[in-house]
Design a protein around this motif. Structure first.
Motif, mmCIF file in Angstrom:
data_model
loop_
_atom_site.group_PDB
_atom_site.id
_atom_site.type_symbol
_atom_site.label_atom_id
_atom_site.label_comp_id
_atom_site.label_asym_id
_atom_site.label_seq_id
_atom_site.Cartn_x
_atom_site.Cartn_y
_atom_site.Cartn_z
ATOM 1 N N MET A 1 38.411 1.692 15.863
ATOM 2 C CA MET A 1 37.081 1.126 15.828
ATOM 3 C C MET A 1 36.244 1.846 16.889
ATOM 4 O O MET A 1 36.587 1.876 18.054
ATOM 5 N N ASN A 2 35.121 2.423 16.446
ATOM 6 C CA ASN A 2 34.302 3.171 17.394
ATOM 7 C C ASN A 2 33.309 2.250 18.124
ATOM 8 O O ASN A 2 33.201 1.059 17.821
ATOM 9 N N THR A 3 32.596 2.808 19.041
ATOM 10 C CA THR A 3 31.693 2.033 19.897
ATOM 11 C C THR A 3 30.550 1.418 19.098
ATOM 12 O O THR A 3 30.154 0.282 19.360
ATOM 13 N N PHE A 4 30.034 2.154 18.125
ATOM 14 C CA PHE A 4 28.919 1.630 17.343
ATOM 15 C C PHE A 4 29.328 0.387 16.548
ATOM 16 O O PHE A 4 28.562 -0.567 16.440
ATOM 17 N N THR A 5 30.544 0.368 16.036
ATOM 18 C CA THR A 5 31.035 -0.798 15.301
ATOM 19 C C THR A 5 31.144 -2.007 16.212
ATOM 20 O O THR A 5 30.804 -3.125 15.817
ATOM 21 N N ILE A 6 31.587 -1.801 17.432
ATOM 22 C CA ILE A 6 31.677 -2.894 18.397
ATOM 23 C C ILE A 6 30.289 -3.440 18.705
ATOM 24 O O ILE A 6 30.077 -4.661 18.728
#
Length: 118
Positions: A1-6
């Protein structure tokens, strides 16, 4: 899970909480604040403290939502200067079209004197 998804998950969660807190409030003094202190009895801190809590939590969630939206801009995939627009702005774009000819071709150019004499 990348930062943008978080960031996206946090923005949706904070937005949902903000909607819930705003819907609990009643603009005429009712809502959740009247159920905790209704009828003149002082329970759970009273009407004033419940209203203050809802007001402060609305401002805190709105501020958090704005901060998350602004911070998510840095986590957008491909926003690190890899787009075509940023390459063109920085002058890194290589031209794929044929270069313009530097030779002057004056044989086919009509001058005003030629058109008057004919």
């Amino acid at each position: 899970m990348n930062t943008f998804t978080i960031f996206l998950i946090l923005i949706v969660l904070v937005s949902f909480l903000l909607v819930v807190v705003v819907m609990v409030q009643n603009p005429k003094g009712g809502g959740l604040s009247s159920s905790f202190g209704g009828g003149g009895t002082q329970q759970l801190g009273g009407v004033k403290k419940t209203t203050d809590f809802l007001d402060k939590s609305t401002w805190a969630l709105a501020t958090l939502l704005l901060a998350l939206i602004l911070a998510s801009n840095f986590a957008i995939p491909g926003a690190g200067g890899t787009s075509t627009e940023s390459k063109v702005i920085n002058g890194d774009e290589t031209s794929t079209s044929a270069p313009l000819s530097t030779e002057s071709n004056t044989d086919n150019i009509a001058t005003p004197v030629d058109s008057i004499s004919n």
